[in-house]
Design a protein around this motif. Sequence first.
Motif, short mmCIF file in Angstrom:
data_model
loop_
_atom_site.label_atom_id
_atom_site.label_comp_id
_atom_site.label_asym_id
_atom_site.label_seq_id
_atom_site.Cartn_x
_atom_site.Cartn_y
_atom_site.Cartn_z
N GLY A 253 31.76 28.15 45.52
CA GLY A 253 33.21 28.28 45.36
C GLY A 253 33.77 29.36 46.28
O GLY A 253 34.84 29.19 46.86
N TRP A 290 37.87 40.95 36.64
CA TRP A 290 39.20 40.69 37.19
C TRP A 290 39.10 40.13 38.59
O TRP A 290 40.01 39.44 39.06
CB TRP A 290 40.07 41.95 37.15
N THR A 292 37.15 37.80 39.52
CA THR A 292 37.16 36.34 39.35
C THR A 292 38.58 35.84 39.16
O THR A 292 38.97 34.83 39.73
CB THR A 292 36.33 35.96 38.11
N VAL A 293 39.34 36.57 38.35
CA VAL A 293 40.71 36.15 38.08
C VAL A 293 41.52 36.18 39.37
O VAL A 293 42.29 35.25 39.67
CB VAL A 293 41.35 37.07 37.02
N GLY A 296 40.56 33.31 41.55
CA GLY A 296 41.19 32.09 41.05
C GLY A 296 42.66 32.03 41.43
O GLY A 296 43.17 30.99 41.85
N SER A 297 43.33 33.19 41.33
CA SER A 297 44.76 33.22 41.67
C SER A 297 44.96 32.92 43.15
O SER A 297 45.92 32.23 43.52
CB SER A 297 45.35 34.60 41.35
N PHE A 299 43.08 31.04 45.00
CA PHE A 299 42.93 29.58 45.10
C PHE A 299 44.26 28.90 44.79
O PHE A 299 44.75 28.06 45.56
CB PHE A 299 41.90 29.07 44.08
N VAL A 300 44.83 29.26 43.64
CA VAL A 300 46.05 28.60 43.19
C VAL A 300 47.18 28.83 44.19
O VAL A 300 47.87 27.88 44.60
CB VAL A 300 46.44 29.12 41.78
#
Lengths: 322, 287
Positions: A253, A290, A292-293, A296-297, A299-300
């Motif tokens: 990822g 955080w 990881t968070v 993820g953000s 990515f979005v």
Amino acid sequence: MTALTDDTLPVTPRAMRDEMVVFAVMALLLAAVPFTGVYPFFVMQALCFALLACAFNLLIGYGGLLSFGHAMFMGTAGYCSAHALKVWALPPELGVLVGIAAAFGLSLITGYISIRRQGIYFSMITLALSQLLYFIYLQAPFTHGEDGIQGIPQGRMFGVFDLSKPTVLYYVVLVGFLAGFLLIYRIINSPFGEVLKSIRENEPRAISLGYRTDQYKFLAFVLSGTLAGFAGALKVFVAQNASLTDVHWSMSGEVVLMTLVGGLGTIFGPVVGAFVIIAMQQYLAGFGQWVTVIQGSIFVICVLTFRRGVIGEIAHYFRRSL
Amino acid sequence: MQALYAQLLVGLINGSFYALLSLGLAVIFGMLNIINFAHGALYMMGAFVAYFLLNLGGINYWWALLLAPIIVGIFGMILERTMLQWLTGLDHLYGLLLTFGIALIVQGVFQNYFGSSGLPYAIPDQLKGGMNLGFMFLPVYRGWVVIFSLVVCLATWFLIEKTRLGAYLRAATENPTLVRAFGINVPRMITLTYGLGVGLAALAGVLSAPINQVRPLMGADLIIVVFAVVVIGGMGSIMGSIITGFALGVIEGLTKYFYPEASNTVVFVLMVLVLLVKPTGLTGRAA
């Protein structure tokens, strides 16, 4: 089927010149790193991931195939190189070769299996295959399970370069990275690369023109996997270990994220993306999950508003291909 | 033999989760053309919502079975309205990347607050204990999970294949523009479909809470197995997803009994074999 990149520019002498200039600047900047006081370990790590991301980008950016299991090539090459160096006590250059050979073999097998399906299924298959390999490495004795292979001797590359010296190691890794990068650049601009791009843009038309697209995609997969293995083998000398994190899906990822941030289908994007993501991990290491968070953000945000990535936006602005 | 039956039961339970999750993935893929990578994270949310309902609100398992899918389903519909809908017309892979990002965010947030260890969720009183079937001892809760999942799967199949609403849904999957021309609000149907798929995942999460404990990463590895299940079964048919899900669960259970070392990998190995023999998947059309 909508194309990944909306602006495909023809390869002109000017574009080639631009790219060579940027490449020269990049090489000079990287060569100057040991004199700047920047932590070389960080840059070496970023270079390994940059090469991995470039290899991944060869597949997605030019072949339109999203592999969600590219960590398996890096991890496999890492384990095999580490084993060759530590247990067989091979010299570094042969250790790297063992890793590359392992990744080559793995990409032949996984490519043969995964290329049978397209689009979204291809991504799911590569992810599942990498998870299969993860469980195999978890149980196989030579990987030492959760501990990984540790304390890998660095040795002397070609009997001359003492890799235990950080500066020497840095230049060896840099030369490896630049060689891999140029090889990918050459592939992209070869007739093979042009056919690959045409498959990405419109596969049925490429088939109707008489290209056996499956063979092209298979070759792209093998090249990409083998180069990812080269990155993994180099990383063994930097990290001096090979562990399960390198085969985990979260690593796959991260590679996707690096390429997405830098710009899918751009030449320099994956390098920029790798440095951005590795730097982010370095600076935010104290924030625990955080990170990881935040990943993820990113990515979005990238998918929703920033699909061209950093280099893609710059290239689009100047109407150049970078 | 006792151990064999026990592993078969475990296999059936895992199969229930595979079936519920792959069913949701198939329904969502049909309407949104997106592979929902966040499915595992939403399954985990379902379990956590049940945990919160019990420990913060004193709301019991039975209400959680109803409320958790609704709450997570609403959360999913918000995701669809605010993010996923903007991907219409883009390459498939952006949907995968976006939902992967959502999964990372959701899992990361839960990991921050709950670490990686499991939280216990008690089996409801009515389903405690077990019964002796003569050939094996059956814990009531485990039997309940299998039967209830089967009923939910079949109800979903009925809803999609046999009702008027399902007919709209299937029509909109084939040709959304034409269905819109008939005056049906397709965007709203897409949102509701995503809510339905996500709700099924959350329901599986609630069912698994008393068996597998409630963990932030409980869905992360599961979703990859479910992807393999989807590759094997194909996403073209609802019944195909259900049968493949249960069948693979049982095969995994049998592997645990006969060759435990391969129990983690058997689904992936089967996926490879299916791809080699029949690349389109068992029920699938070429894609």
